[in-house]
Write an enzyme that holds these catalytic residues in place. Sequence first.
Site, PDB file in Angstrom:
ATOM      1  N   LYS A   1       8.621 -17.320 -10.283  1.00 43.45           N
ATOM      2  CA  LYS A   1       7.952 -16.174 -10.906  1.00 43.45           C
ATOM      3  C   LYS A   1       6.793 -16.679 -11.779  1.00 43.45           C
ATOM      4  O   LYS A   1       7.000 -17.583 -12.610  1.00 43.45           O
ATOM      5  CB  LYS A   1       8.961 -15.396 -11.758  1.00 43.45           C
ATOM      6  CG  LYS A   1       8.390 -14.125 -12.305  1.00 43.45           C
ATOM      7  CD  LYS A   1       9.398 -13.381 -13.155  1.00 43.45           C
ATOM      8  CE  LYS A   1       8.703 -12.250 -13.875  1.00 43.45           C
ATOM      9  NZ  LYS A   1       9.416 -11.824 -15.065  1.00 43.45           N
TER      10      LYS A   1
ATOM     11  N   LYS B 114     -11.306  -3.405  18.914  1.00 42.99           N
ATOM     12  CA  LYS B 114      -9.889  -3.797  19.059  1.00 42.99           C
ATOM     13  C   LYS B 114      -9.388  -3.530  20.481  1.00 42.99           C
ATOM     14  O   LYS B 114      -8.204  -3.641  20.746  1.00 42.99           O
ATOM     15  CB  LYS B 114      -9.018  -3.040  18.047  1.00 42.99           C
ATOM     16  CG  LYS B 114      -9.570  -3.005  16.629  1.00 42.99           C
ATOM     17  CD  LYS B 114      -8.882  -3.960  15.706  1.00 42.99           C
ATOM     18  CE  LYS B 114      -9.558  -3.953  14.341  1.00 42.99           C
ATOM     19  NZ  LYS B 114      -8.900  -4.702  13.333  1.00 42.99           N
TER      20      LYS B 114
ATOM     21  N   LYS C  90     -13.770   0.807  15.894  1.00 44.85           N
ATOM     22  CA  LYS C  90     -12.451   0.145  15.998  1.00 44.85           C
ATOM     23  C   LYS C  90     -11.942   0.197  17.432  1.00 44.85           C
ATOM     24  O   LYS C  90     -11.377  -0.767  17.934  1.00 44.85           O
ATOM     25  CB  LYS C  90     -11.444   0.837  15.070  1.00 44.85           C
ATOM     26  CG  LYS C  90     -11.283   0.084  13.771  1.00 44.85           C
ATOM     27  CD  LYS C  90     -10.320   0.664  12.783  1.00 44.85           C
ATOM     28  CE  LYS C  90     -10.597   0.013  11.438  1.00 44.85           C
ATOM     29  NZ  LYS C  90     -10.150   0.744  10.296  1.00 44.85           N
TER      30      LYS C  90
ATOM     31  N   PHE D   6      -4.526   3.057  14.956  1.00 45.40           N
ATOM     32  CA  PHE D   6      -4.831   4.063  13.939  1.00 45.40           C
ATOM     33  C   PHE D   6      -6.050   3.580  13.161  1.00 45.40           C
ATOM     34  O   PHE D   6      -6.365   2.389  13.166  1.00 45.40           O
ATOM     35  CB  PHE D   6      -3.647   4.252  12.978  1.00 45.40           C
ATOM     36  CG  PHE D   6      -2.707   5.340  13.385  1.00 45.40           C
ATOM     37  CD1 PHE D   6      -1.959   5.227  14.543  1.00 45.40           C
ATOM     38  CD2 PHE D   6      -2.553   6.487  12.604  1.00 45.40           C
ATOM     39  CE1 PHE D   6      -1.087   6.232  14.928  1.00 45.40           C
ATOM     40  CE2 PHE D   6      -1.680   7.508  12.968  1.00 45.40           C
ATOM     41  CZ  PHE D   6      -0.947   7.379  14.133  1.00 45.40           C
TER      42      PHE D   6
ATOM     43  N   ASN E  46       0.843  -1.196   0.000  1.00 45.07           N
ATOM     44  CA  ASN E  46       0.000   0.000   0.000  1.00 45.07           C
ATOM     45  C   ASN E  46       0.876   1.243   0.000  1.00 45.07           C
ATOM     46  O   ASN E  46       2.105   1.143  -0.029  1.00 45.07           O
ATOM     47  CB  ASN E  46      -0.956  -0.018   1.201  1.00 45.07           C
ATOM     48  CG  ASN E  46      -0.187  -0.067   2.503  1.00 45.07           C
ATOM     49  OD1 ASN E  46       0.516   0.868   2.851  1.00 45.07           O
ATOM     50  ND2 ASN E  46      -0.294  -1.185   3.217  1.00 45.07           N
TER      51      ASN E  46
ATOM     52  N   ASP F  13      -4.524  -6.271   5.009  1.00 43.72           N
ATOM     53  CA  ASP F  13      -5.661  -7.014   5.565  1.00 43.72           C
ATOM     54  C   ASP F  13      -5.733  -8.401   4.946  1.00 43.72           C
ATOM     55  O   ASP F  13      -6.262  -9.330   5.534  1.00 43.72           O
ATOM     56  CB  ASP F  13      -6.965  -6.257   5.289  1.00 43.72           C
ATOM     57  CG  ASP F  13      -7.074  -5.012   6.166  1.00 43.72           C
ATOM     58  OD1 ASP F  13      -6.637  -5.081   7.336  1.00 43.72           O
ATOM     59  OD2 ASP F  13      -7.556  -3.972   5.680  1.00 43.72           O
TER      60      ASP F  13
HETATM   61  O1  PMT Z   1       3.014   6.090   6.443  1.00 43.06           O
HETATM   62  P1  PMT Z   1       2.465   7.423   5.991  1.00 43.06           P
HETATM   63  O2  PMT Z   1       2.610   7.625   4.480  1.00 43.06           O
HETATM   64  O3  PMT Z   1       3.005   8.562   6.790  1.00 43.06           O
HETATM   65  O4  PMT Z   1       0.871   7.407   6.228  1.00 43.06           O
HETATM   66  C1  PMT Z   1       0.356   7.357   7.515  1.00 43.06           C
HETATM   67  C2  PMT Z   1      -0.829   6.386   7.605  1.00 43.06           C
HETATM   68  C3  PMT Z   1      -1.973   6.906   6.741  1.00 43.06           C
HETATM   69  C4  PMT Z   1      -0.421   4.991   7.143  1.00 43.06           C
HETATM   70  C5  PMT Z   1      -1.248   6.324   9.126  1.00 43.06           C
HETATM   71  O5  PMT Z   1      -1.610   7.611   9.545  1.00 43.06           O
HETATM   72  C6  PMT Z   1      -2.409   5.362   9.341  1.00 43.06           C
HETATM   73  O6  PMT Z   1      -3.560   5.691   9.191  1.00 43.06           O
HETATM   74  N1  PMT Z   1      -2.062   4.086   9.692  1.00 43.06           N
HETATM   75  C7  PMT Z   1      -3.020   2.985   9.820  1.00 43.06           C
HETATM   76  C8  PMT Z   1      -3.330   2.448   8.465  1.00 43.06           C
HETATM   77  C9  PMT Z   1      -4.280   1.275   8.531  1.00 43.06           C
HETATM   78  O7  PMT Z   1      -3.877   0.165   8.294  1.00 43.06           O
HETATM   79  O8  PMT Z   1      -5.497   1.574   8.944  1.00 43.06           O
HETATM   80  P2  PMT Z   1      -6.670   0.486   9.127  1.00 43.06           P
HETATM   81  O9  PMT Z   1      -7.873   1.303   9.434  1.00 43.06           O
HETATM   82  O10 PMT Z   1      -6.712  -0.427   7.947  1.00 43.06           O
HETATM   83  O11 PMT Z   1      -6.204  -0.361  10.371  1.00 43.06           O
HETATM   84  C10 PMT Z   1      -6.624  -0.078  11.705  1.00 43.06           C
HETATM   85  C11 PMT Z   1      -5.552  -0.429  12.696  1.00 43.06           C
HETATM   86  O12 PMT Z   1      -5.322  -1.853  12.683  1.00 43.06           O
HETATM   87  C12 PMT Z   1      -4.193   0.217  12.485  1.00 43.06           C
HETATM   88  O13 PMT Z   1      -3.669   0.566  13.732  1.00 43.06           O
HETATM   89  C13 PMT Z   1      -3.362  -0.890  11.847  1.00 43.06           C
HETATM   90  O14 PMT Z   1      -1.977  -0.787  12.198  1.00 43.06           O
HETATM   91  C14 PMT Z   1      -3.962  -2.139  12.489  1.00 43.06           C
HETATM   92  N2  PMT Z   1      -3.912  -3.336  11.656  1.00 43.06           N
HETATM   93  C15 PMT Z   1      -4.540  -3.373  10.452  1.00 43.06           C
HETATM   94  C16 PMT Z   1      -4.524  -4.536   9.701  1.00 43.06           C
HETATM   95  C17 PMT Z   1      -3.832  -5.660  10.205  1.00 43.06           C
HETATM   96  N3  PMT Z   1      -3.769  -6.774   9.507  1.00 43.06           N
HETATM   97  N4  PMT Z   1      -3.218  -5.608  11.404  1.00 43.06           N
HETATM   98  C18 PMT Z   1      -3.244  -4.469  12.139  1.00 43.06           C
HETATM   99  O15 PMT Z   1      -2.684  -4.421  13.233  1.00 43.06           O
END
Ligand code: PMT
Length: 400
Positions: free
Chosen positions: A290, A342, A338, A324, A211, A280
């Site tokens: 490949k 979580k 969330k 986040f 991503n 995800d």
């Molecule tokens: O890296 P930059 O370019 O500076 O950008 C910053 C950012 C946009 C990446 C950052 O500010 C941000 O939003 N990070 C979280 C991105 C994300 O995965 O969001 P989400 O809503 O999909 O996930 C929610 C939370 O679950 C996050 O804390 C993530 O770390 C966590 N997660 C998600 C998926 C997964 N498989 N495991 C996780 O732990």
Amino acid sequence: MRIVLGVSGGIAAYKAAELARQLVRNGHDITVVLTKGAEEFIRPLTFASLTGRKVITDIFSSASPDATLSSAVEHIGVAQEHDLLLVAPATADVIGKFAHGLAGDFLSTLYLAFPGPVVLAPAMNNRMWEHAAVVANVAALRARGHVIVEPGEGYLACGTIGPGRLAENDKIVAAVKEVFRPKVTDLAGETILITAGPTREPIDPVRYISNRSSGKMGYALAEAALERGARVLLVSGPVNLTPPSGAEVDNVQTSQQMRDAVFARLPDATVVIKCAAVADFRPSNPSAQKIKKTAARISLELDPAPDILSELGQKRNGFLLIGFAAETENLREYARKKLESKNCDMIVANLVGGDESGFESDVNQVLLVLRNGENIPVEKAPKRQIADRILDQIAKLSPR
Ligand code: PMT
């Protein structure tokens, strides 16, 4: 505070007059130094009228037969009498002189004698800004701890479009304010585990799903937490950034590796901040070879990737858990869901998908969603400042 405002020769020099006025209005004493180039664009009298002080234009400007000595060391006096050196606009020439320690005029001589913080707001043609020489010089100044107020994008005086416009005065003033903000060590004693950047989920040995996360937000958090006295454990996906010095770094690629590194570090952590953009989904059966090109449609089967935040939420044992949320709509509602699902203490929610915040950008704008029902908006600002606002809340939530 006493600020030297260095103005160098570019079309944006005229904007420095309004900047000087704004700084004076904010209560600062401003001494303006104009380079020869700047004088071609704007007269010293403008700045003298706005600041009420003598404007320095030449290394030998006050040299008279009986004043030779004092004028020859004027840059030392000015350096000692001021708290900050701000250069706006900073041309490629000034940036190059500062980076290489050349001292051919008053401003560059003053720079070498200046013991305090330095803030530079570059402005130039976009090709110049992107030239390898300028990129290297700016990196050298950053590595020296100077603050670079990134130029904006848009129409440039030379008729091209791109990055190179002098940052807006509000942004420069905010950077100055940040330098003068009293440094706090309110996170001393905390061990903060921060995840940053994207993950890469292999499809085959040369392809992966990933991503747009650049790691900037997570690295800004790491830098700010270190400055505030915390021990920082940084688990980083693949990014193009230098980790802040003092951070203990684990470099990982996949969501599984990130999960394993987080849980290996967890026993030491008093706070966990999950800033990484973890996949995800991941390919169910990554190919060992490949995958060959074919004219036919192929499909990729995906399995859920490990949800690290959920697992952390289920294994709470005393550490603060900050998640986040990157959302393209219904920010507050999804973030609160969330927070609950979580089992977090706080969610840092950012609206992504726009041009100017979230992924990749140098700025962000977030909503801090707290367990006690509070929602605290944090206005758009450089990620380093956003990081401090997030840490302000963490310091309040911490039981220490
Ligand atoms: O890296 P930059 O370019 O500076 O950008 C910053 C950012 C946009 C990446 C950052 O500010 C941000 O939003 N990070 C979280 C991105 C994300 O995965 O969001 P989400 O809503 O999909 O996930 C929610 C939370 O679950 C996050 O804390 C993530 O770390 C966590 N997660 C998600 C998926 C997964 N498989 N495991 C996780 O732990």
